[in-house]
Design a protein around this motif. Structure first.
Motif, mmCIF file in Angstrom:
data_model
loop_
_atom_site.group_PDB
_atom_site.id
_atom_site.type_symbol
_atom_site.label_atom_id
_atom_site.label_comp_id
_atom_site.label_asym_id
_atom_site.label_seq_id
_atom_site.Cartn_x
_atom_site.Cartn_y
_atom_site.Cartn_z
ATOM 1 N N ALA A 93 7.045 5.111 -7.200
ATOM 2 C CA ALA A 93 7.442 6.516 -7.252
ATOM 3 C C ALA A 93 8.491 6.729 -8.331
ATOM 4 O O ALA A 93 8.473 7.735 -9.051
ATOM 5 C CB ALA A 93 7.965 6.954 -5.885
ATOM 6 N N ALA A 94 9.413 5.772 -8.476
ATOM 7 C CA ALA A 94 10.465 5.908 -9.479
ATOM 8 C C ALA A 94 9.872 5.938 -10.890
ATOM 9 O O ALA A 94 10.286 6.758 -11.724
ATOM 10 C CB ALA A 94 11.460 4.762 -9.346
ATOM 11 N N ALA B 262 -5.083 7.412 -1.808
ATOM 12 C CA ALA B 262 -3.954 8.289 -2.104
ATOM 13 C C ALA B 262 -4.385 9.706 -2.469
ATOM 14 O O ALA B 262 -3.611 10.652 -2.306
ATOM 15 C CB ALA B 262 -3.128 7.699 -3.238
ATOM 16 N N LEU B 263 -5.617 9.837 -2.955
ATOM 17 C CA LEU B 263 -6.095 11.159 -3.377
ATOM 18 C C LEU B 263 -6.998 11.833 -2.350
ATOM 19 O O LEU B 263 -7.389 12.988 -2.548
ATOM 20 C CB LEU B 263 -6.864 11.029 -4.702
ATOM 21 C CG LEU B 263 -6.055 10.650 -5.941
ATOM 22 C CD1 LEU B 263 -6.995 10.390 -7.113
ATOM 23 C CD2 LEU B 263 -5.049 11.735 -6.304
ATOM 24 N N LYS B 264 -7.316 11.178 -1.265
ATOM 25 C CA LYS B 264 -8.373 11.673 -0.379
ATOM 26 C C LYS B 264 -8.074 13.033 0.227
ATOM 27 O O LYS B 264 -9.003 13.796 0.534
ATOM 28 C CB LYS B 264 -8.680 10.662 0.720
ATOM 29 C CG LYS B 264 -7.578 10.486 1.749
ATOM 30 C CD LYS B 264 -8.016 9.516 2.848
ATOM 31 C CE LYS B 264 -6.928 9.376 3.905
ATOM 32 N NZ LYS B 264 -7.354 8.462 4.999
ATOM 33 N N ASP C 268 0.826 -1.200 0.000
ATOM 34 C CA ASP C 268 0.000 0.000 0.000
ATOM 35 C C ASP C 268 0.865 1.258 0.000
ATOM 36 O O ASP C 268 0.540 2.252 -0.657
ATOM 37 C CB ASP C 268 -0.910 0.021 1.236
ATOM 38 C CG ASP C 268 -2.005 -1.035 1.183
ATOM 39 O OD1 ASP C 268 -2.248 -1.594 0.091
ATOM 40 O OD2 ASP C 268 -2.622 -1.294 2.238
ATOM 41 N N THR C 269 1.971 1.219 0.757
ATOM 42 C CA THR C 269 2.846 2.399 0.826
ATOM 43 C C THR C 269 3.485 2.698 -0.521
ATOM 44 O O THR C 269 3.661 3.868 -0.881
ATOM 45 C CB THR C 269 3.937 2.188 1.886
ATOM 46 O OG1 THR C 269 4.605 0.928 1.633
ATOM 47 C CG2 THR C 269 3.347 2.166 3.285
ATOM 48 N N GLU C 270 3.830 1.655 -1.287
ATOM 49 C CA GLU C 270 4.400 1.871 -2.614
ATOM 50 C C GLU C 270 3.372 2.494 -3.558
ATOM 51 O O GLU C 270 3.701 3.368 -4.365
ATOM 52 C CB GLU C 270 4.907 0.550 -3.183
ATOM 53 C CG GLU C 270 6.095 -0.052 -2.471
ATOM 54 C CD GLU C 270 6.474 -1.394 -3.050
ATOM 55 O OE1 GLU C 270 7.332 -1.441 -3.954
ATOM 56 O OE2 GLU C 270 5.891 -2.419 -2.605
ATOM 57 N N ALA C 271 2.142 2.012 -3.467
ATOM 58 C CA ALA C 271 1.083 2.569 -4.306
ATOM 59 C C ALA C 271 0.863 4.042 -3.985
ATOM 60 O O ALA C 271 0.744 4.886 -4.889
ATOM 61 C CB ALA C 271 -0.205 1.776 -4.103
ATOM 62 N N ALA C 272 0.819 4.371 -2.693
ATOM 63 C CA ALA C 272 0.630 5.763 -2.288
ATOM 64 C C ALA C 272 1.790 6.631 -2.761
ATOM 65 O O ALA C 272 1.599 7.775 -3.210
ATOM 66 C CB ALA C 272 0.479 5.849 -0.775
ATOM 67 N N ALA C 273 3.001 6.094 -2.683
ATOM 68 C CA ALA C 273 4.171 6.851 -3.116
ATOM 69 C C ALA C 273 4.147 7.093 -4.622
ATOM 70 O O ALA C 273 4.580 8.157 -5.099
ATOM 71 C CB ALA C 273 5.448 6.109 -2.725
ATOM 72 N N ALA C 274 3.645 6.133 -5.386
ATOM 73 C CA ALA C 274 3.543 6.309 -6.838
ATOM 74 C C ALA C 274 2.600 7.461 -7.176
ATOM 75 O O ALA C 274 2.912 8.314 -8.018
ATOM 76 C CB ALA C 274 3.062 5.020 -7.495
#
Length: 332
Positions: free
Chosen positions: A291-292, A68-70, A32-38
């Motif tokens: 994110a990268a 992530a957009l909330k 989930d953290t990777e998705a949010a960072a992306a």
């Protein structure tokens, strides 16, 4: 990043949009953290258009995107999702969903439904997963095997929602060209999401669909611009349309890469920018799972690409001479 309207609608997108299949665990899981960072990196790069679907990870993509957009200002971004596949919960988990491409537990089954009621239910479910009270654009997702129902039931339902102001734009999302061409001529859709059919390796969208869209003032969002990987990283074993690329295709992609390299341009940058030269194409959707990847996409989007590179590709017979290239559209 430049924003453009979709057709004659009120919906707008940034020219580069975030494709959210990757944060739905496409092919392999991410946290989930990777998705949010992306999503955060895409936002930092100026991207304000986000595309998702219930199909992506059995709703995981929608849930992660919404989370992530909330806290972002709602009037600063646009979201598109899709209808046509309802998610029905299974009584118990039945393994994983990798047969459909997603590394998630098989908690639901997909049910094709392009009825008016199915469209309304699908959108309501998507809003719940996204945590939003509206989305800007709704695409009919892969309706090729359900063409008549999509045209006579699903589309009118979306047209009514657009008239009521529930959604701003209607589209069809496909990886073929014949059916969306029918939609362009027979309905008042605003946008076609065309995957893999207007790329450096496949310009079949140019035959009928793109001229029709230009004539009817229907916008096209180009997706699948790497043809599932070959144009991002051409090497033995790279995929074209989700299967191992044939030797001729691999050799063509390697030639493209070499010619672009003469101008210091990564092939993936050229592949992403190429579709935007056509007057019907208003934006490009790139899948981003980290994110990268999001930062890389935004950076390459702004990279200057000399017109001489496109001339080089034409002279080498790697793109047809009559296909428009980005600098021509921009006026040189």
């Amino acid at each position: 990043m430049r924003r453009v309207c979709l057709g004659r609608s009120k919906a707008h997108v940034t020219e580069l949009a975030f494709g959210a299949a990757g944060i739905g665990n496409l092919f392999q899981p991410i946290a989930d953290t990777e998705a949010a960072a992306a999503v955060a990196a895409a936002w930092e790069g100026g991207i304000r258009a986000f595309d998702t679907a219930p199909h992506y990870g059995l709703g995981l993509s929608e849930r992660r995107l919404g989370a992530a957009l909330k806290d972002r200002p709602r009037d600063e971004f646009t979201v598109s999702t899709k209808v046509g596949r309802l998610l029905e919960p299974l009584p118990e988990i039945e393994g994983d969903d990798l047969a459909n491409g997603f590394a998630v537990a098989a908690t639901h089954r997909r049910v094709w439904d392009f009825s008016a009621d199915g469209v309304r239910r699908s959108l309501e479910d998507s809003l719940n997963r996204l945590g939003l009270d509206r989305v800007d654009t709704v695409f009919l997702h892969d309706p090729e095997q359900h063409a008549e129902q999509a045209l006579t039931e699903a589309y009118p339902a979306l047209e009514a929602m657009r008239a009521e102001g529930i959604i701003d734009a209607i589209g069809v999302g496909v990886n073929t060209t014949e059916l969306p061409t029918r939609f362009v001529w027979e309905t008042d859709i605003d946008v076609v999401l065309l995957a893999g059919r207007y790329t450096l390796l496949d310009q079949s969208g140019l035959d009928e669909l793109l001229p029709a869209a230009a004539a009817r003032k229907v916008s096209v969002m180009a997706a699948g611009v790497f043809n599932s990987g070959l144009l991002a990283d051409p090497r033995p074993g790279a995929t074209f349309e989700y299967a191992a690329a044939s030797r001729p295709l691999l050799e063509q992609a390697l030639r493209l890469q070499a010619r672009c390299g003469l101008y210091g341009v990564p092939l993936r940058a050229a592949a992403a920018r190429f579709p935007l030269a056509h007057p019907a194409v208003v934006g490009v959707i790139l899948g981003m799972r980290s994110a990268a990847e999001a930062s890389d996409a935004a950076e390459h989007w702004r990279r200057p690409i000399p017109y001489g590179m496109w001339e080089e590709l034409r002279a080498a017979g790697l793109i047809p001479r009559l296909v428009p290239v980005p600098e021509e559209r921009a006026g040189g």
